[in-house]
Scaffold this motif. Structure first.
Motif, PDB file in Angstrom:
ATOM      1  N   GLU A  29       0.701  -1.289  -0.075  1.00  0.00           N
ATOM      2  CA  GLU A  29       0.128   0.158   0.143  1.00  0.00           C
ATOM      3  C   GLU A  29       0.816   1.327   0.127  1.00  0.00           C
ATOM      4  O   GLU A  29       0.573   2.174  -0.772  1.00  0.00           O
ATOM      5  CB  GLU A  29      -0.747   0.113   1.223  1.00  0.00           C
ATOM      6  N   ASN A  33       1.420   4.264  -2.990  1.00  0.00           N
ATOM      7  CA  ASN A  33       1.172   5.557  -2.840  1.00  0.00           C
ATOM      8  C   ASN A  33       2.392   6.330  -3.333  1.00  0.00           C
ATOM      9  O   ASN A  33       2.082   7.597  -3.800  1.00  0.00           O
ATOM     10  CB  ASN A  33       1.149   5.831  -1.165  1.00  0.00           C
ATOM     11  N   ASP A  36       2.123   6.660  -7.154  1.00  0.00           N
ATOM     12  CA  ASP A  36       0.867   7.392  -7.315  1.00  0.00           C
ATOM     13  C   ASP A  36       1.302   8.972  -7.269  1.00  0.00           C
ATOM     14  O   ASP A  36       0.649   9.851  -7.792  1.00  0.00           O
ATOM     15  CB  ASP A  36      -0.208   7.171  -6.523  1.00  0.00           C
ATOM     16  N   THR A  77      -8.973  10.602   0.066  1.00  0.00           N
ATOM     17  CA  THR A  77      -7.957  10.305  -1.009  1.00  0.00           C
ATOM     18  C   THR A  77      -7.825  11.426  -1.986  1.00  0.00           C
ATOM     19  O   THR A  77      -8.687  11.994  -2.063  1.00  0.00           O
ATOM     20  CB  THR A  77      -8.395   9.092  -1.599  1.00  0.00           C
ATOM     21  N   LYS A  79      -6.704  10.562  -5.100  1.00  0.00           N
ATOM     22  CA  LYS A  79      -6.783   9.803  -6.316  1.00  0.00           C
ATOM     23  C   LYS A  79      -8.171   9.582  -6.918  1.00  0.00           C
ATOM     24  O   LYS A  79      -8.192   8.937  -7.921  1.00  0.00           O
ATOM     25  CB  LYS A  79      -6.193   8.446  -5.794  1.00  0.00           C
ATOM     26  N   THR A  95      -5.136   5.147 -10.978  1.00  0.00           N
ATOM     27  CA  THR A  95      -4.051   5.138 -10.023  1.00  0.00           C
ATOM     28  C   THR A  95      -4.036   3.829  -9.326  1.00  0.00           C
ATOM     29  O   THR A  95      -4.620   2.995  -9.497  1.00  0.00           O
ATOM     30  CB  THR A  95      -4.276   6.221  -8.829  1.00  0.00           C
TER      31      THR A  95
END
Length: 625
Positions: A29, A33, A36, A77, A79, A95
């Motif tokens: 995770e 991130n 992204d 978020t 995203k 993403t």
């Protein structure tokens, strides 16, 4: 018992159990991130398999000061962008991450600290979250990969949920899981540099590649999958409508015992999808033994609206809008690329052969004959101890005893002295212009030895001819269809209604394979004709297998595989057997047919049909290099 709301900290810990089940999941995770955020360098550092410390540092865009506290709130978020109507399209994800659950979930079960410097900001800021308790943001020193970026540190993972620690594996096992995650993410992004450090030791360091689509991707995959992958894989680049399949797949003779070496990516996201796995299996189904699996790194790119990545909390499973198109592209793309490889076999077969070959080492060093040695030789010569079968004197070490019997060695020497060698063409141009060279000899009436421009090729004549016969039979089936045999009494097979319906919908496809069926009331199928190649069959068992295939993969593989098994068996019985002496013309004709036939580098059981040894490697065996 009355219904009541759970406390926020309990809700967060339940969510953490769905997203963060082990240290590797947290690493996944956090690295996603970083990617992204536009990172070009990602440094991962862990201690005690990730249970003691997880540190992810990147040179991405960073998090502004006023967004730090928002970043650790659930369902917050950057995203997902709201549409004009105020909604959010969850089926148009561009993403790696999007749920907004990773940071608060990790903070609920560990000690989380985030230090970030946004691009263009004058100073860095940090925030801490411990067991769900949020601290205020404060200024922080910044000395990292670049002027901007983010460092996330996770300490004492699962300290707030001690019961979860009981389900963790050993530190080594957790470390291996973290390494696997980092490697898979690194495969998808050759343009990003990665490093992984465990307990102070650097276990992985990958520099960014300049050509992420072609040679850069090949170099990154070779760095992760091993040096043998690059020379033993074929490049794939196929497109159908808006879907593109690219990457590299191993030759059929370059295989492994498990599927762990198959790496699949959808829009850059590592996934484990049964549809893709089934498609890879179908493409290699008559090239490998059932207990062997190909090595592959395949990348599927399609519009985000055509794939749903929101079907699993860990985002490892996806769902395609048009699964049939995707599966057809994978099977067709792999099959086309493998056919284009022709007779190529993996270099690992030659390496294994060279590894097994050992030059004879005398148990005593060779001594130049001195007066004393000559005297010993004369004495033993008089006793007949050193007399070779041909009458020649052997000055080797007395402890040496040849593995070849004296009678065989004597006959071989006599034949050589008399010039009795097999009549084979000796045109050097044959070896120069043909990939598999020109036949020079046949040994043990089983193996053909051919000379190439820069080495030799050893061919298993039975295995090679078996593949040639099998490919011809497959071509005949494809061109003329499968001959059928009518059942004297049609057989009624009872099935689940949904299974019967799915089979009836593919009656035309099954008819092309020689199986003629028709619906016979609810939940029943009438079998009128079966493939003649299969002889007497268990119709009920076959239909159930076919129904399972259609439910799982969308195609009737069971029937195809059975037909191919019969063809393979017939090809095995009808091919040139080991022990048959071949003429020079027959050996060369076999070599030329292999060069012109797809998949001739391996037999029907996945074993290599030939081994190529380069002259340079042979010279090393004899100390010439």
């Amino acid at each position: 018992m009355p219904i009541r709301r759970l406390p926020p900290e309990v809700v967060n810990r339940i969510a953490a159990g769905e997203v963060i089940e082990r240290p590797a999941a947290a690493v996944k995770e956090l690295v996603e991130n970083a990617l992204d955020a536009g990172a070009k360098r990602v440094a991962v550092r862990i201690e005690r398999g990730g249970l003691g410390l997880i540190s992810i540092e990147d040179d991405g865009g960073g998090i502004p000061r006023d967004e730090l506290s928002l970043a650790v709130e659930r369902h917050a978020t950057s995203k997902l962008v709201a549409s004009a109507g105020g909604g959010v399209d969850l089926l148009n994800i561009h993403t790696m991450g999007f749920r907004g659950e990773a940071l608060p979930s990790i903070g609920a079960v560990a000690r989380l600290a985030i230090t970030s410097k946004a691009r263009g900001a004058d100073e860095a800021w940090s925030i801490a979250l411990e067991g769900g308790a949020l601290d205020t943001a404060r200024p922080s020193a910044w000395a990292a990969l670049s002027d901007n970026g983010t460092r996330v540190e996770v300490r004492d993972l699962f300290f707030a949920t001690p019961a979860r620690l009981k389900f963790m594996k050993s530190e080594r096992a957790e470390m291996m899981a973290v390494s696997d995650i980092v490697k898979r993410l690194a495969m998808a992004r050759p343009d990003v540099a990665f490093s992984l450090e465990h307990d102070g030791r650097m276990s992985l360091r990958l520099s960014a590649e300049g050509d992420p689509e072609n040679e850069g991707r090949r170099a990154r995959l070779a760095a992760i999958l091993g040096g043998d992958f690059a020379p033993n894989c074929i490049q794939i680049d196929q497109r159908r409508d808006a879907v593109r399949l690219s990457g590299f797949a191993g030759l059929p003779t370059f295989h492994r015992g498990t599927r762990e070496h198959q790496h699949l990516f959808v829009n850059g996201r590592p996934v484990k999808d049964k549809l893709i796995v089934g498609a890879v299996r179908a493409a290699y189904q008559d090239l490998l033994a059932r207990d062997r699996h190909p090595v592959a790194a395949l990348f599927l790119d399609l519009p985000p609206s055509e794939v749903d990545v929101n079907v699993h909390p860990a985002k490892t499973e996806v769902r395609f809008r048009d699964a049939t198109l995707v599966r057809g592209l994978i099977v067709g793309g792999l099959s086309h690329a493998l056919a284009g490889a022709g007779h190529r076999a993996s270099t690992t077969t030659a390496q294994s052969a060279l590894g097994a070959a050992r030059a004879y080492e005398s148990p005593q060093p060779f001594l130049r004959p001195t007066t004393h040695v000559w005297g010993m030789a004369e004495e033993r010569l008089a006793a007949g101890d050193f007399m070779a079968p041909s009458g020649r004197v052997d000055y080797g070490a007395p402890a040496f005893s040849p593995a070849i019997s004296p009678d065989v060695l004597s006959a071989a020497l006599a034949a050589f002295d008399a010039g009795e060698t097999p009549a084979l063409p000796n045109d050097p141009e044959d070896a120069r212009y043909f990939p598999l060279g020109a036949a020079r000899a046949q040994i043990h009436e089983t193996y053909i030895v051919a000379q190439t421009e820069d080495g030799i090729v050893i061919v298993d004549q039975h295995a090679a001819h078996e593949r040639l016969v099998y490919e011809r039979m497959k071509q005949m089936l494809a061109n003329g269809g499968v001959r059928r045999q009518a059942l004297l009494i049609p057989e009624v097979v009872e099935l689940d209604p949904s299974e019967a319906e799915s089979l009836a919908a593919r009656a035309e496809e099954l008819g092309q394979l020689g199986l003629v069926i028709e619906p016979f009331g609810p939940g029943a199928i009438l079998v009128r004709e079966t493939p003649a190649l299969l002889g007497h069959i268990d119709a009920a068992g076959m239909l159930k297998d076919l129904a399972d295939d259609i439910t799982e993969l969308g195609e009737a593989h069971a029937l195809k595989e059975r037909l191919e098994e019969v063809c393979s068996s017939m090809a095995c019985r009808g091919s040139v057997r080991a022990g048959r002496r071949l003429t020079g013309e027959e050996m060369n004709a076999l070599l030329r047919q292999m060069e012109a036939t797809p998949f001739s580098g391996q037999c029907n059981h996945g074993r290599p049909t030939y081994v190529e040894l380069k002259l340079a490697d042979i010279e090393k065996l004899f100390g010439r290099r």
